[in-house]
Write a protein that holds these residues in place. Sequence first.
Motif, PDB file in Angstrom:
ATOM      1  N   ASP A  43       0.832  -1.207   0.000  1.00  0.00           N
ATOM      2  CA  ASP A  43       0.000   0.000   0.000  1.00  0.00           C
ATOM      3  C   ASP A  43       0.865   1.256   0.000  1.00  0.00           C
ATOM      4  O   ASP A  43       0.529   2.254  -0.664  1.00  0.00           O
ATOM      5  N   PHE A  44       1.984   1.214   0.711  1.00  0.00           N
ATOM      6  CA  PHE A  44       2.904   2.349   0.762  1.00  0.00           C
ATOM      7  C   PHE A  44       3.367   2.712  -0.640  1.00  0.00           C
ATOM      8  O   PHE A  44       3.336   3.888  -1.040  1.00  0.00           O
ATOM      9  N   TYR A  45       3.782   1.723  -1.416  1.00  0.00           N
ATOM     10  CA  TYR A  45       4.287   2.022  -2.759  1.00  0.00           C
ATOM     11  C   TYR A  45       3.167   2.248  -3.763  1.00  0.00           C
ATOM     12  O   TYR A  45       3.371   2.901  -4.789  1.00  0.00           O
ATOM     13  N   ASP A  46       1.975   1.753  -3.475  1.00  0.00           N
ATOM     14  CA  ASP A  46       0.824   2.131  -4.307  1.00  0.00           C
ATOM     15  C   ASP A  46       0.574   3.636  -4.193  1.00  0.00           C
ATOM     16  O   ASP A  46       0.245   4.297  -5.189  1.00  0.00           O
ATOM     17  N   HIS A  47       0.730   4.166  -2.983  1.00  0.00           N
ATOM     18  CA  HIS A  47       0.581   5.615  -2.782  1.00  0.00           C
ATOM     19  C   HIS A  47       1.632   6.378  -3.586  1.00  0.00           C
ATOM     20  O   HIS A  47       1.320   7.374  -4.244  1.00  0.00           O
ATOM     21  N   GLY A  50       1.115   6.133  -7.351  1.00  0.00           N
ATOM     22  CA  GLY A  50      -0.099   6.807  -7.767  1.00  0.00           C
ATOM     23  C   GLY A  50       0.000   8.321  -7.743  1.00  0.00           C
ATOM     24  O   GLY A  50      -0.959   9.011  -8.110  1.00  0.00           O
ATOM     25  N   HIS A  51       1.141   8.836  -7.330  1.00  0.00           N
ATOM     26  CA  HIS A  51       1.332  10.287  -7.253  1.00  0.00           C
ATOM     27  C   HIS A  51       2.518  10.678  -8.116  1.00  0.00           C
ATOM     28  O   HIS A  51       3.643  10.215  -7.893  1.00  0.00           O
ATOM     29  N   TYR A 108       7.022  14.789   0.962  1.00  0.00           N
ATOM     30  CA  TYR A 108       6.745  13.365   0.787  1.00  0.00           C
ATOM     31  C   TYR A 108       7.290  12.535   1.941  1.00  0.00           C
ATOM     32  O   TYR A 108       6.830  11.422   2.179  1.00  0.00           O
ATOM     33  N   THR A 111       4.329  12.739   4.454  1.00  0.00           N
ATOM     34  CA  THR A 111       3.169  11.951   4.046  1.00  0.00           C
ATOM     35  C   THR A 111       3.479  10.461   4.050  1.00  0.00           C
ATOM     36  O   THR A 111       2.612   9.645   4.381  1.00  0.00           O
ATOM     37  N   ALA A 112       4.722  10.094   3.700  1.00  0.00           N
ATOM     38  CA  ALA A 112       5.092   8.676   3.700  1.00  0.00           C
ATOM     39  C   ALA A 112       5.038   8.114   5.113  1.00  0.00           C
ATOM     40  O   ALA A 112       4.488   7.021   5.343  1.00  0.00           O
ATOM     41  N   VAL A 115       1.492   7.568   6.189  1.00  0.00           N
ATOM     42  CA  VAL A 115       0.881   6.348   5.651  1.00  0.00           C
ATOM     43  C   VAL A 115       1.228   5.164   6.553  1.00  0.00           C
ATOM     44  O   VAL A 115       0.362   4.351   6.902  1.00  0.00           O
TER      45      VAL A 115
END
Length: 251
Positions: A43-47, A50-51, A108, A111-112, A115
Amino acid sequence: MTQHGEHLFDELKRYVGFDAGDEALLRGLRDRVTPHVRRIIDDFYDHILGHSGARSAITGGMAQVERLKGTLRGWLDGLFTGPWDYDYYELRARIGRRHVEIDLPQQYMFTAVNVIRGHLTDVILDTAPDLATARRELHAVDKLLDMELAIMLHTYREDYLLRMRKSERLATFGQLVASIGHELRNPLGVMESSLFLLRGKVGDDPKVVRHLDRIESQIKVSNRIIGDMLDIVRDRPVAQRAVEPAELIAA
């Protein structure tokens, strides 16, 4: 790294109140967090992917993503195993330095970590035996993640300022090179003019002509060196042109 004689990590621990009780709580969480690590990392790398802004820092494609996932797995494991000592601090500090190297904007980093914090909060609330224990565990995790951010931002700032100072020194050096180059061209111009006049006065004496040719050759070499130096420090846009692949290979 010390602050007023005290290691920064010690100061951070003292500031947030991170103690042996928090360390025990974190170690106790490891077995409950481990089954969820793969999902958290994906999920972390999906975020990130996706940005567009965050994704731009990943230049090596999915192969790099897989390597980074391994690094994140080690980072997560370190959160709950420790030891939270100076070696731990140095390992975490490298993250901030790496972010400077890849030009990752600081926002980032916040935000990382957020997450990760959100996932760990969910795991703790879902698996804690009671609410009181969950609150203590959440507090310990929050303290450590806040220190993690502080370390990353501190080293990010240090390395960023160091790079800025280096850029300023290079800019000053470029100005010096440009000034010297222009100043040297004036006497070389005088030499060229004098050489032209001398050729008209000395006749065809082979020895004299040979020495004049050598002087002219060295003046050209000097002008070429000055020109190359000035080309390095000039702020010119990159000249683009179409080339054949064979031409690049041959070069």
